[in-house]
Design a protein around this motif. Structure first.
Motif, PDB file in Angstrom:
ATOM      1  N   VAL A 136      -1.594  -3.003  -8.458  1.00 45.03           N
ATOM      2  CA  VAL A 136      -1.685  -4.440  -8.729  1.00 45.03           C
ATOM      3  C   VAL A 136      -1.055  -5.228  -7.578  1.00 45.03           C
ATOM      4  O   VAL A 136      -1.621  -6.212  -7.095  1.00 45.03           O
ATOM      5  CB  VAL A 136      -1.013  -4.792 -10.079  1.00 45.03           C
ATOM      6  CG1 VAL A 136      -0.897  -6.297 -10.263  1.00 45.03           C
ATOM      7  CG2 VAL A 136      -1.781  -4.166 -11.233  1.00 45.03           C
ATOM      8  N   ASP A 137       0.113  -4.784  -7.129  1.00 39.90           N
ATOM      9  CA  ASP A 137       0.780  -5.447  -6.000  1.00 39.90           C
ATOM     10  C   ASP A 137      -0.077  -5.358  -4.741  1.00 39.90           C
ATOM     11  O   ASP A 137      -0.195  -6.336  -3.995  1.00 39.90           O
ATOM     12  CB  ASP A 137       2.152  -4.813  -5.725  1.00 39.90           C
ATOM     13  CG  ASP A 137       3.141  -5.020  -6.858  1.00 39.90           C
ATOM     14  OD1 ASP A 137       3.093  -6.098  -7.492  1.00 39.90           O
ATOM     15  OD2 ASP A 137       3.953  -4.110  -7.107  1.00 39.90           O
ATOM     16  N   PHE A 138      -0.658  -4.188  -4.518  1.00 44.18           N
ATOM     17  CA  PHE A 138      -1.502  -4.005  -3.337  1.00 44.18           C
ATOM     18  C   PHE A 138      -2.708  -4.945  -3.358  1.00 44.18           C
ATOM     19  O   PHE A 138      -3.034  -5.588  -2.364  1.00 44.18           O
ATOM     20  CB  PHE A 138      -1.960  -2.545  -3.237  1.00 44.18           C
ATOM     21  CG  PHE A 138      -2.944  -2.299  -2.137  1.00 44.18           C
ATOM     22  CD1 PHE A 138      -2.597  -2.477  -0.807  1.00 44.18           C
ATOM     23  CD2 PHE A 138      -4.239  -1.909  -2.436  1.00 44.18           C
ATOM     24  CE1 PHE A 138      -3.514  -2.266   0.210  1.00 44.18           C
ATOM     25  CE2 PHE A 138      -5.171  -1.696  -1.429  1.00 44.18           C
ATOM     26  CZ  PHE A 138      -4.802  -1.876  -0.107  1.00 44.18           C
ATOM     27  N   VAL A 139      -3.374  -5.056  -4.525  1.00 46.10           N
ATOM     28  CA  VAL A 139      -4.525  -5.950  -4.637  1.00 46.10           C
ATOM     29  C   VAL A 139      -4.089  -7.407  -4.442  1.00 46.10           C
ATOM     30  O   VAL A 139      -4.762  -8.190  -3.757  1.00 46.10           O
ATOM     31  CB  VAL A 139      -5.253  -5.758  -5.984  1.00 46.10           C
ATOM     32  CG1 VAL A 139      -6.273  -6.859  -6.231  1.00 46.10           C
ATOM     33  CG2 VAL A 139      -5.932  -4.392  -6.023  1.00 46.10           C
ATOM     34  N   ASN A 140      -2.954  -7.780  -5.024  1.00 44.48           N
ATOM     35  CA  ASN A 140      -2.451  -9.149  -4.853  1.00 44.48           C
ATOM     36  C   ASN A 140      -2.134  -9.454  -3.393  1.00 44.48           C
ATOM     37  O   ASN A 140      -2.500 -10.519  -2.883  1.00 44.48           O
ATOM     38  CB  ASN A 140      -1.206  -9.386  -5.712  1.00 44.48           C
ATOM     39  CG  ASN A 140      -1.551  -9.632  -7.167  1.00 44.48           C
ATOM     40  OD1 ASN A 140      -2.600 -10.176  -7.483  1.00 44.48           O
ATOM     41  ND2 ASN A 140      -0.664  -9.224  -8.056  1.00 44.48           N
ATOM     42  N   ALA A 184       0.830  -1.213   0.000  1.00 44.90           N
ATOM     43  CA  ALA A 184       0.000   0.000   0.000  1.00 44.90           C
ATOM     44  C   ALA A 184       0.862   1.258   0.000  1.00 44.90           C
ATOM     45  O   ALA A 184       0.510   2.251  -0.643  1.00 44.90           O
ATOM     46  CB  ALA A 184      -0.927  -0.004   1.214  1.00 44.90           C
ATOM     47  N   LEU A 185       1.978   1.202   0.681  1.00 42.48           N
ATOM     48  CA  LEU A 185       2.823   2.389   0.821  1.00 42.48           C
ATOM     49  C   LEU A 185       3.851   2.551  -0.294  1.00 42.48           C
ATOM     50  O   LEU A 185       4.198   3.678  -0.641  1.00 42.48           O
ATOM     51  CB  LEU A 185       3.548   2.345   2.169  1.00 42.48           C
ATOM     52  CG  LEU A 185       2.641   2.401   3.404  1.00 42.48           C
ATOM     53  CD1 LEU A 185       3.475   2.214   4.673  1.00 42.48           C
ATOM     54  CD2 LEU A 185       1.857   3.701   3.449  1.00 42.48           C
ATOM     55  N   ASN A 186       4.336   1.444  -0.860  1.00 43.04           N
ATOM     56  CA  ASN A 186       5.504   1.548  -1.740  1.00 43.04           C
ATOM     57  C   ASN A 186       5.387   0.860  -3.090  1.00 43.04           C
ATOM     58  O   ASN A 186       6.327   0.940  -3.880  1.00 43.04           O
ATOM     59  CB  ASN A 186       6.737   0.948  -1.031  1.00 43.04           C
ATOM     60  CG  ASN A 186       7.058   1.678   0.257  1.00 43.04           C
ATOM     61  OD1 ASN A 186       7.041   2.900   0.296  1.00 43.04           O
ATOM     62  ND2 ASN A 186       7.334   0.925   1.312  1.00 43.04           N
ATOM     63  N   GLU A 187       4.278   0.160  -3.368  1.00 45.37           N
ATOM     64  CA  GLU A 187       4.224  -0.618  -4.597  1.00 45.37           C
ATOM     65  C   GLU A 187       3.025  -0.210  -5.454  1.00 45.37           C
ATOM     66  O   GLU A 187       2.294   0.711  -5.114  1.00 45.37           O
ATOM     67  CB  GLU A 187       4.199  -2.112  -4.245  1.00 45.37           C
ATOM     68  CG  GLU A 187       5.478  -2.548  -3.513  1.00 45.37           C
ATOM     69  CD  GLU A 187       5.466  -4.001  -3.081  1.00 45.37           C
ATOM     70  OE1 GLU A 187       4.622  -4.778  -3.590  1.00 45.37           O
ATOM     71  OE2 GLU A 187       6.305  -4.368  -2.235  1.00 45.37           O
ATOM     72  N   THR A 188       2.831  -0.934  -6.541  1.00 45.22           N
ATOM     73  CA  THR A 188       1.755  -0.608  -7.483  1.00 45.22           C
ATOM     74  C   THR A 188       0.398  -1.042  -6.937  1.00 45.22           C
ATOM     75  O   THR A 188       0.319  -1.843  -5.994  1.00 45.22           O
ATOM     76  CB  THR A 188       1.979  -1.315  -8.835  1.00 45.22           C
ATOM     77  OG1 THR A 188       1.819  -2.722  -8.652  1.00 45.22           O
ATOM     78  CG2 THR A 188       3.358  -1.000  -9.405  1.00 45.22           C
TER      79      THR A 188
END
Length: 195
Positions: free
Chosen positions: A159-163, A153-157
């Motif tokens: 898509v990464d957050f949803v995954n 949530a703080l540092n990635e995309t």
């Protein structure tokens, strides 16, 4: 329950809803005889308007609808049946006769799948492998996925957050099952807090 079959010329509409996901699966019609048979056998039986006879859903396919709850509307002329479906409900092979884009309540379906993995374990199942490691490992996985969700949530995309969020929810569902709790327990608790 007093259903007014006379108001609608002997047939009343019946809405079938998945008891766990609450997804509407189909609409059919019952006469008094179909209603009586449904109550007696615990499997949904309709009156087929095209065949002019009683028709138990799944009588040919084996995809029965097992009755869990029945509700009658305020006018006593429509039935809501919450059922456990065995296989797809629609004759086309779809889970529902209504062509929805996706199962909006898939999280409840996932809870059911995890429960099935507990009840019928197989060696290749990730749930079974995790379960064998015990409560401490399952709880630890929830913690790990929680941290990974925060980092995403703080540092990635997005898509990464949803995954990562999906991983967190999945492992939380396994932990709930391990502790003998359900999403319904969480929902009841949250609803109580809201009031």
């Amino acid at each position: 329950m007093n259903i007014d079959f006379e108001k609608t010329d002997g047939l009343v509409p019946v809405i079938i809803q998945d008891v766990q996901t609450l997804e509407v699966l189909m609409l059919g019609y019952m006469n008094q005889e179909a209603w009586t048979k449904t109550q007696a056998e615990g499997k949904v039986t309709f009156y087929s308007r095209s065949k002019s006879r009683l028709w138990t859903k799944g009588e040919e396919s084996g995809n029965f609808l097992y009755v869990k709850e029945t509700h009658i509307d305020c006018d006593n002329d429509t039935i809501l049946i919450k059922a456990t479906p065995v296989g797809p409900t629609c004759h086309t092979g779809s889970r529902s006769c209504f062509k929805t884009n996706f199962n909006q309540n898939f999280i409840f379906e996932l809870e059911k799948i995890i429960g099935d993995r507990y009840d019928n374990p197989t060696e290749e199942s990730y749930v079974n492998k995790l379960r064998k490691k015990g409560l401490n490992k399952i709880a630890q996985k929830v913690g790990e996925e929680g941290v990974e969700t925060v980092i995403a949530a703080l540092n990635e995309t997005d898509v990464d957050f949803v995954n990562e969020s999906s991983d967190l929810v999945f492992h939380l569902l396994v932990l709930l099952r391990e502790k003998g709790k359900t999403l319904a327990d969480i929902g009841i608790n949250l609803e109580g807090r809201h009031r």
